[in-house]
Design a protein around this motif. Structure first.
Motif, PDB file in Angstrom:
ATOM      1  N   VAL A   1       2.362 -13.847  21.939  1.00 51.93           N
ATOM      2  CA  VAL A   1       3.559 -14.402  22.605  1.00 51.93           C
ATOM      3  C   VAL A   1       4.820 -13.906  21.888  1.00 51.93           C
ATOM      4  N   GLY A   2       5.887 -13.738  22.648  1.00 54.58           N
ATOM      5  CA  GLY A   2       7.208 -13.431  22.075  1.00 54.58           C
ATOM      6  C   GLY A   2       7.248 -12.194  21.200  1.00 54.58           C
ATOM      7  N   ARG A   3       6.589 -11.108  21.655  1.00 52.66           N
ATOM      8  CA  ARG A   3       6.566  -9.890  20.823  1.00 52.66           C
ATOM      9  C   ARG A   3       7.982  -9.342  20.583  1.00 52.66           C
ATOM     10  N   SER A   4       8.875  -9.486  21.587  1.00 47.60           N
ATOM     11  CA  SER A   4      10.221  -8.929  21.407  1.00 47.60           C
ATOM     12  C   SER A   4      10.961  -9.684  20.290  1.00 47.60           C
ATOM     13  N   TYR A   5      10.748 -11.019  20.217  1.00 42.61           N
ATOM     14  CA  TYR A   5      11.355 -11.788  19.117  1.00 42.61           C
ATOM     15  C   TYR A   5      10.685 -11.406  17.797  1.00 42.61           C
ATOM     16  N   GLY A   6       9.372 -11.128  17.870  1.00 45.75           N
ATOM     17  CA  GLY A   6       8.629 -10.707  16.684  1.00 45.75           C
ATOM     18  C   GLY A   6       9.214  -9.424  16.115  1.00 45.75           C
ATOM     19  N   LEU A   7       9.522  -8.456  17.003  1.00 41.86           N
ATOM     20  CA  LEU A   7      10.116  -7.176  16.568  1.00 41.86           C
ATOM     21  C   LEU A   7      11.443  -7.417  15.865  1.00 41.86           C
ATOM     22  N   LEU A   8      12.253  -8.286  16.492  1.00 39.69           N
ATOM     23  CA  LEU A   8      13.577  -8.597  15.940  1.00 39.69           C
ATOM     24  C   LEU A   8      13.448  -9.241  14.558  1.00 39.69           C
ATOM     25  N   LEU A   9      12.516 -10.208  14.448  1.00 42.02           N
ATOM     26  CA  LEU A   9      12.333 -10.925  13.182  1.00 42.02           C
ATOM     27  C   LEU A   9      11.773 -10.006  12.098  1.00 42.02           C
ATOM     28  N   TYR A  10      10.885  -9.081  12.510  1.00 36.20           N
ATOM     29  CA  TYR A  10      10.295  -8.184  11.509  1.00 36.20           C
ATOM     30  C   TYR A  10      11.364  -7.228  10.972  1.00 36.20           C
ATOM     31  N   ARG A  11      12.290  -6.807  11.845  1.00 37.81           N
ATOM     32  CA  ARG A  11      13.410  -5.963  11.389  1.00 37.81           C
ATOM     33  C   ARG A  11      14.286  -6.750  10.420  1.00 37.81           C
ATOM     34  N   PHE A  12      14.566  -8.003  10.796  1.00 34.63           N
ATOM     35  CA  PHE A  12      15.373  -8.902   9.970  1.00 34.63           C
ATOM     36  C   PHE A  12      14.703  -9.085   8.600  1.00 34.63           C
TER      37      PHE A  12
ATOM     38  N   CYS B   1      18.899 -16.373  -3.708  1.00 30.36           N
ATOM     39  CA  CYS B   1      17.920 -15.391  -4.193  1.00 30.36           C
ATOM     40  C   CYS B   1      16.609 -16.015  -4.636  1.00 30.36           C
ATOM     41  N   SER B   2      16.649 -17.287  -5.095  1.00 29.89           N
ATOM     42  CA  SER B   2      15.398 -17.856  -5.604  1.00 29.89           C
ATOM     43  C   SER B   2      14.761 -18.843  -4.643  1.00 29.89           C
ATOM     44  N   MET B   3      15.538 -19.418  -3.715  1.00 28.50           N
ATOM     45  CA  MET B   3      14.946 -20.397  -2.799  1.00 28.50           C
ATOM     46  C   MET B   3      15.168 -20.051  -1.334  1.00 28.50           C
ATOM     47  N   GLY B   4      16.413 -19.808  -0.943  1.00 28.04           N
ATOM     48  CA  GLY B   4      16.754 -19.641   0.480  1.00 28.04           C
ATOM     49  C   GLY B   4      16.092 -18.424   1.102  1.00 28.04           C
ATOM     50  N   ILE B   5      16.348 -17.238   0.525  1.00 30.98           N
ATOM     51  CA  ILE B   5      15.837 -16.002   1.137  1.00 30.98           C
ATOM     52  C   ILE B   5      14.309 -15.886   1.029  1.00 30.98           C
TER      53      ILE B   5
ATOM     54  N   HIS C   1      15.323  -6.255   6.295  1.00 28.48           N
ATOM     55  CA  HIS C   1      16.669  -6.274   5.711  1.00 28.48           C
ATOM     56  C   HIS C   1      16.757  -7.261   4.551  1.00 28.48           C
ATOM     57  N   MET C   2      15.969  -8.354   4.631  1.00 24.88           N
ATOM     58  CA  MET C   2      16.067  -9.410   3.611  1.00 24.88           C
ATOM     59  C   MET C   2      15.243  -9.119   2.371  1.00 24.88           C
ATOM     60  N   ARG C   3      14.314  -8.171   2.478  1.00 21.91           N
ATOM     61  CA  ARG C   3      13.345  -7.947   1.393  1.00 21.91           C
ATOM     62  C   ARG C   3      13.996  -7.759   0.028  1.00 21.91           C
ATOM     63  N   ASP C   4      15.113  -7.016   0.019  1.00 24.47           N
ATOM     64  CA  ASP C   4      15.727  -6.713  -1.281  1.00 24.47           C
ATOM     65  C   ASP C   4      16.507  -7.887  -1.866  1.00 24.47           C
TER      66      ASP C   4
ATOM     67  N   LYS D   1      12.100 -15.359   4.327  1.00 22.65           N
ATOM     68  CA  LYS D   1      11.179 -14.217   4.422  1.00 22.65           C
ATOM     69  C   LYS D   1       9.789 -14.687   4.844  1.00 22.65           C
ATOM     70  N   LEU D   2       9.321 -15.774   4.201  1.00 22.10           N
ATOM     71  CA  LEU D   2       7.986 -16.278   4.518  1.00 22.10           C
ATOM     72  C   LEU D   2       7.926 -16.793   5.951  1.00 22.10           C
ATOM     73  N   LEU D   3       8.995 -17.481   6.393  1.00 24.96           N
ATOM     74  CA  LEU D   3       9.004 -18.017   7.757  1.00 24.96           C
ATOM     75  C   LEU D   3       9.039 -16.884   8.780  1.00 24.96           C
ATOM     76  N   CYS D   4       9.794 -15.797   8.462  1.00 23.83           N
ATOM     77  CA  CYS D   4       9.824 -14.618   9.344  1.00 23.83           C
ATOM     78  C   CYS D   4       8.433 -14.005   9.437  1.00 23.83           C
ATOM     79  N   GLN D   5       7.767 -13.851   8.280  1.00 22.84           N
ATOM     80  CA  GLN D   5       6.423 -13.260   8.285  1.00 22.84           C
ATOM     81  C   GLN D   5       5.464 -14.135   9.096  1.00 22.84           C
ATOM     82  N   LEU D   6       5.577 -15.465   8.922  1.00 23.63           N
ATOM     83  CA  LEU D   6       4.706 -16.385   9.662  1.00 23.63           C
ATOM     84  C   LEU D   6       4.932 -16.225  11.162  1.00 23.63           C
ATOM     85  N   ALA D   7       6.214 -16.197  11.582  1.00 22.16           N
ATOM     86  CA  ALA D   7       6.528 -16.091  13.016  1.00 22.16           C
ATOM     87  C   ALA D   7       6.028 -14.765  13.585  1.00 22.16           C
TER      88      ALA D   7
END
Ligand SMILES: [Zn+2]
Length: 219
Positions: free
Chosen positions: A137-148, A114-118, A151-154, A122-128
């Motif tokens: 590039v890789g919009r389909s992976y972008g969609l998948l990561l943004y959905r992911f 909760c304090s380090m891993g997620i 889910h992690m936000r909470d 989250k930041l790496l997903c936003q960056l990607a």
């Protein structure tokens, strides 16, 4: 404000022209916004979405700032404690290790996630996601990561961790000499940058960009 639609109109309109209020479920015709404008639900006043300037560039700057703050926030001392002549410096990481070594492995894993891993994931997903929009590039992976990411936000609970640290400082202040460390300054800055990022990175525009629509990212 957006226009509510009735059942007859709904069947005539393409789905892309409709938007539902997240709070009260009112179905509306999607308004076309100019830069800097916001759409509000006419029933409950909830902000449906906003059309912001340079969403991708501003969000990228904030994500990079947050990633730069991440390491000092977690590995520099949050506070220095002087009690009965003994002094100790505590970082977020040393807190996790301390819990693990005193037999509370389960709590250590939860605190780490909760304090380090997620927060890092989250930041790496936003960056990607932002890079996939920026470089197209890789919009389909972008969609998948943004959905992911949604889910992690909470599960990233930096603010809860910060409250814990502040409560500990107040409680211990009478018993020991406490010096606030640079790590706490970086930790609070990281939290503020992330709050700003949540405000700037308008989900409506990011979903639009990922699905290939022009959001005028460059202007
Ligand atoms: Zn509403």
């Amino acid at each position: 404000m957006s226009d509510p639609v009735d059942a007859q109109q709904v069947s005539d309109l393409p789905l892309d022209d409709l938007v539902a209020c997240h709070e009260c479920d009112l179905l509306m015709r999607k308004p076309h916004l100019a830069h800097g404008e916001k759409a509000q639900c006419p029933r409950c006043g909830y902000e449906l979405y906003a059309h912001r300037h340079n969403v991708v560039e501003r969000s990228l700057a904030l994500v990079i700032a947050a990633l730069l703050l991440y390491i000092p926030a977690n590995f520099l001392p949050i506070m220095q404690l002087n009690l009965l002549g003994q002094s100790s410096e505590d970082t977020v990481w040393s807190g996790v290790l301390g819990l693990f070594n005193t037999g509370m492995q389960g709590v250590a894993v939860v605190v780490f996630l909760c304090s380090m891993g997620i927060p890092l994931l989250k930041l790496l997903c936003q960056l990607a996601v932002l890079l996939s929009i920026r470089w197209n590039v890789g919009r389909s992976y972008g969609l998948l990561l943004y959905r992911f990411y949604h889910h992690m936000r909470d599960w990233g609970m930096l603010e809860v961790y910060l409250m814990g640290v502040l409560v500990a400082i107040v409680k211990l202040a009478d018993m020991a000499a406490i010096t606030v460390g640079l790590g706490l300054v970086c930790f609070i800055s990281l939290l503020l940058v992330q709050v700003r990022l949540e405000m700037v990175m308008s989900p409506h525009q990011i979903w639009q960009a990922l699905s290939g629509e022009d959001i005028h990212a460059g202007d």
